[in-house]
Design a protein around this motif. Sequence first.
Motif, mmCIF file in Angstrom:
data_model
loop_
_atom_site.group_PDB
_atom_site.id
_atom_site.type_symbol
_atom_site.label_atom_id
_atom_site.label_comp_id
_atom_site.label_asym_id
_atom_site.label_seq_id
_atom_site.Cartn_x
_atom_site.Cartn_y
_atom_site.Cartn_z
ATOM 1 N N GLY A 16 -3.182 -22.969 27.551
ATOM 2 C CA GLY A 16 -2.184 -22.384 28.435
ATOM 3 C C GLY A 16 -1.678 -21.030 27.988
ATOM 4 N N ARG A 17 -1.948 -20.650 26.755
ATOM 5 C CA ARG A 17 -1.532 -19.349 26.227
ATOM 6 C C ARG A 17 -2.710 -18.434 25.952
ATOM 7 N N PHE A 18 -3.826 -18.999 25.530
ATOM 8 C CA PHE A 18 -5.009 -18.222 25.180
ATOM 9 C C PHE A 18 -6.071 -18.412 26.241
ATOM 10 N N SER A 19 -6.889 -17.381 26.417
ATOM 11 C CA SER A 19 -7.960 -17.433 27.395
ATOM 12 C C SER A 19 -9.193 -16.721 26.844
ATOM 13 N N ILE A 20 -10.335 -17.384 26.953
ATOM 14 C CA ILE A 20 -11.594 -16.810 26.478
ATOM 15 C C ILE A 20 -12.437 -16.393 27.672
ATOM 16 N N SER A 21 -13.071 -15.249 27.522
ATOM 17 C CA SER A 21 -14.010 -14.779 28.538
ATOM 18 C C SER A 21 -15.158 -14.080 27.836
ATOM 19 N N ARG A 22 -16.207 -13.792 28.584
ATOM 20 C CA ARG A 22 -17.343 -13.083 28.008
ATOM 21 C C ARG A 22 -18.000 -12.239 29.079
ATOM 22 N N ASP A 23 -18.645 -11.184 28.605
ATOM 23 C CA ASP A 23 -19.428 -10.294 29.465
ATOM 24 C C ASP A 23 -20.803 -10.185 28.823
ATOM 25 N N ASN A 24 -21.742 -10.922 29.352
ATOM 26 C CA ASN A 24 -23.068 -10.946 28.729
ATOM 27 C C ASN A 24 -23.794 -9.605 28.869
ATOM 28 N N ASP A 25 -23.442 -8.843 29.863
ATOM 29 C CA ASP A 25 -24.055 -7.516 30.011
ATOM 30 C C ASP A 25 -23.599 -6.572 28.905
ATOM 31 N N LYS A 26 -22.392 -6.819 28.384
ATOM 32 C CA LYS A 26 -21.845 -5.981 27.325
ATOM 33 C C LYS A 26 -21.944 -6.645 25.954
ATOM 34 N N ASN A 27 -22.556 -7.828 25.908
ATOM 35 C CA ASN A 27 -22.697 -8.561 24.635
ATOM 36 C C ASN A 27 -21.349 -8.764 23.961
ATOM 37 N N THR A 28 -20.341 -9.060 24.738
ATOM 38 C CA THR A 28 -18.987 -9.130 24.214
ATOM 39 C C THR A 28 -18.257 -10.372 24.710
#
Length: 121
Positions: free
Chosen positions: A65-77
């Motif tokens: 509820g406080r932290f959120s993970i995301s990713r951008d595979n095009d940016k390898n990040t």
Amino acid sequence: VQLQASGGGLVQAGGSLRLSCVASGRTFGDYNMGWFRQAPGKEREFVGAISWTGINTRYADSVKGRFSISRDNDKNTMYLRMNSLKPEDTAVYYCAASTAWTIESNAYGFWGQGTQVTVSS
């Protein structure tokens, strides 16, 4: 795969930070990714993970509820957005890569160097 975490710093309680983890060397999209943290005198603990597709995430109860993970595979990040930070969130934060979908740190074969997050009260 080589991983480099960044974005840590000093923030007041209630503030926000966004950590980044940049991957190189292998296909980033082949790996599930995780964030772990280690506070002084404590064992490394799971914070959260995101599947290789980015569709699935899971979090430790302490950050849900406080932290959120995301990713951008095009940016390898991969990113860790941390809101409503508390002093107990103070730790070195590590990103890691695994072919398994797990919260167990020993299943992650690749680790970044860590970035310090300090939350003042």
